[in-house]
Scaffold this active site. Sequence first.
Site, mmCIF file in Angstrom:
data_model
loop_
_atom_site.group_PDB
_atom_site.id
_atom_site.type_symbol
_atom_site.label_atom_id
_atom_site.label_comp_id
_atom_site.label_asym_id
_atom_site.label_seq_id
_atom_site.Cartn_x
_atom_site.Cartn_y
_atom_site.Cartn_z
ATOM 1 N N ASN A 428 0.846 -1.194 0.000
ATOM 2 C CA ASN A 428 0.000 0.000 0.000
ATOM 3 C C ASN A 428 0.880 1.242 0.000
ATOM 4 O O ASN A 428 1.783 1.365 0.824
ATOM 5 C CB ASN A 428 -0.900 0.013 1.237
ATOM 6 N N GLU A 429 0.639 2.141 -0.942
ATOM 7 C CA GLU A 429 1.347 3.417 -1.009
ATOM 8 C C GLU A 429 2.852 3.213 -0.984
ATOM 9 O O GLU A 429 3.584 3.878 -0.233
ATOM 10 C CB GLU A 429 0.880 4.331 0.133
ATOM 11 N N ASN A 430 3.315 2.288 -1.818
ATOM 12 C CA ASN A 430 4.753 2.000 -1.876
ATOM 13 C C ASN A 430 5.532 3.071 -2.627
ATOM 14 O O ASN A 430 6.755 2.968 -2.765
ATOM 15 C CB ASN A 430 4.976 0.626 -2.504
#
Length: 823
Positions: A428-430
């Site tokens: 997530n949201e890398n």
Amino acid sequence: MQRLNWLFLLLIVNLSARAQQSTRLTGNWEFLKQDVGGIWEIVRPVGKGNPESVPLWQPVQLPHCVNAEDAVDPDVNYYQGPAWYRTQLEINNPYGNGRTLLFFEGAGQKTDVYIYTTKVGSHTGGYDEWSVDLTDAIAAFKKTAVFQSQFKGKIPISIRTDNSRDLEMIPSNLSDFNVYGGIYRYLNLVYTPSVAIDKLFAKAETDKTGKSGSVSVVARFSTPLRQLAEEAGRGPSVLVKLIDPTGKPVQQKEVPLTTLTGDCHLADFALKTPQLWSPQKPVLYTVEATVTTAEGSFVQKEKIGFRNFEFVDHGPFMLNGQRLLLRGTHRHEDHAGVAAAMTEEMMRQEMIMMKEMGVNFIRLGHYQQSRIILNLCDSLGILVWEEIPWCRGGLGGPVYKDQARRMLTHMIEQHYNHPAVIIWGMGNENDWPGDQPEFDKEQIRTFMKELNDLSHRLDASRKTAIRRCDFCKDIVDVYSPSIWAGWYRGLFTEYKQATEEEFKKVNHFLHVEWGGDSHAGRHSENPDKALQTVRTGSGADERAGDASLYGGAARVSKDGDWSETYLCNLVDWHLKEQETMPWLTGSAQWPFKDFSTPVRPDNPVPYMNQKGVVERDLTKKEAYYVFQSYWTTLPMAHIYGHSWPVRWGNEEEEKMIKVYSNCAEAELFVNGKSYGVKKRNSQDFPAAGLRWNVPLKEGAQEVKVIGRTGKTEVRDSIKFQYQTEKWGKPAGLLLEKLSEANGIATMQVKLLDNKGVLCLDAANWVRFSLAGDGKLIDNQGTPGGSRLVQVYNGRAIIRVQTNGGKSVLGVKSEGLKTAFKDL
């Protein structure tokens, strides 16, 4: 009737067996919120009242979170560090050659286990299940002198948890949620025979028509094969049964075990016209494996479901050959007063509320969650995207990557059998840097590919997905970009256009995370005022700094009023638009429940992400009913404003009264007068046409609605005051008692101008304090359970546990004279 069916299904699923002889260890624990000099300090004998009896321990129940209160304490950073738990257990393993295990359903974030002074196991990772074999250490301890002399035949167990900051661990401490510490999921004492199943994998499949099904059963054993054939005259065997949803065995096979090494294939079953699992009918079959040896029998049961699904290329989502619009939400493992340490009953209540809101899909953010939640999703009919906590911060080194691989493997293997799961999330949201000295997109892409390949090797039947990392969107099967129309960027009326643009960029699109914050109890007569300053046509994606309440471009998240009124309009628009998007797979609103976070200290409830449609204690906000009006079929009607005691305006000014309902039509009454019948039309924004402009006079108002579909009627009513008197700036505080029951006093502060008029648009900060015998019920992470909070429409409440004595409650606000009230 609908609710009764769900409760019956929950009863059935909770009767499914785990490993034999498993006992939850909930009571008789002591807790220490600090580290010790060594394990000897925990087990050394000290007398009661001895001044050397330090440090001081406190009794607790499991599950227990180290950060049950300090996660939302407005005045401190939440504790991140070591903590200890200890108890003494009587061990009575009924199996002569059996094993004694401690089975952790989750503990954060690094854990060490001791028998007396001997370390018997460790684990890194706060969200996956794991176990420690105590057998040999217990046998050794029983031979010591202190076993009987000091511990009277009981086994001393000590457990150290540690959620200290560590840049070589996932999740990142930059994440928008707390990285909790403690034994915050259930801990179990398990006895097994010498030959026992560690994991039972049951792969249930159907063809696209659903007319035929198959099950392949594989077992992994917890101990290597012993010389049981020589000792008992025959080797161990396994009887495998497939049991239908009514409890009737439909097929079975007995298999002799020649090896217990690796994953052992046990049986295949073929089934004609299986009953299909779906959100409408979440029917579950059971695979039962009974291992028989000279010691006796060991039974393992797993619930499974037959279903097939497809993400159509550039098209919708299909379940069992029919289009299903995924109507989703999100969940964090977080709750008022206990943080991550939710009981099974709390979890059940939360998931039933989701189902009653109309949810058929959930993304479990942003980590593997409790087996209880997955069982509830199976039995309630809620499809699942579950992911590992590779969340923000960039990419670490070898230790970091090993943990990510291990947690992905554990998540897939431990939740493999759940029919609810359709997606394994890689991260997530890398695209969010910060933890590491360098941020290399190619290195992130390389590791994302590795995780994606690992997921497909472990489980080819599910899809992979990530959210918000555009430079990796071509790697996974399903991608969700950042679309926050009407909150972090743009207007909510731009939602459909922004979604269509993103939909065209990938083969399989699913929109997860949308919505906005609302301060429960805050309402507005002009909720869209902030939209006048927001730039349109600039996209709807969240960008760096958008979550801040300071600086940057005009945006509703910073410049809006955070009212429930605005959030209802935003949700209403999104849901009406989704009904006109036949290509849409679905979406998931972020999140179902308000949750705590270390990165939002300045929010109206400090350290709370307030985007939930229910409060942190599961109190429903108004937006809950907007979803219900679009997503459910059980007739309902809800007048907006149940938590809005005073509205305001001019005498005889027309005020909009909205009703959220799934009924075909509704009739509104104000002070006994009918204002006519309106027909529901989902495309007639707002409130699907069920809105009335009613001239109001000063004073008390009573509003009723009757919703009708055919001969079925549902009703709702509210009462409120209508204030026409104008007010100036807040000049004073009025503290008053609203009620007292069961030793709890509910107190309210009002902000008044210099004429004593209630300031209905006031959003000042207030701080409560208490002296005396009572105790503030604060650190709950709710607008009515925080000693520091922004007022909502010129008021705020706090509750006091009186303890049968006398207390003085104080409240102060900057620039105003402090007010007091005797209790």
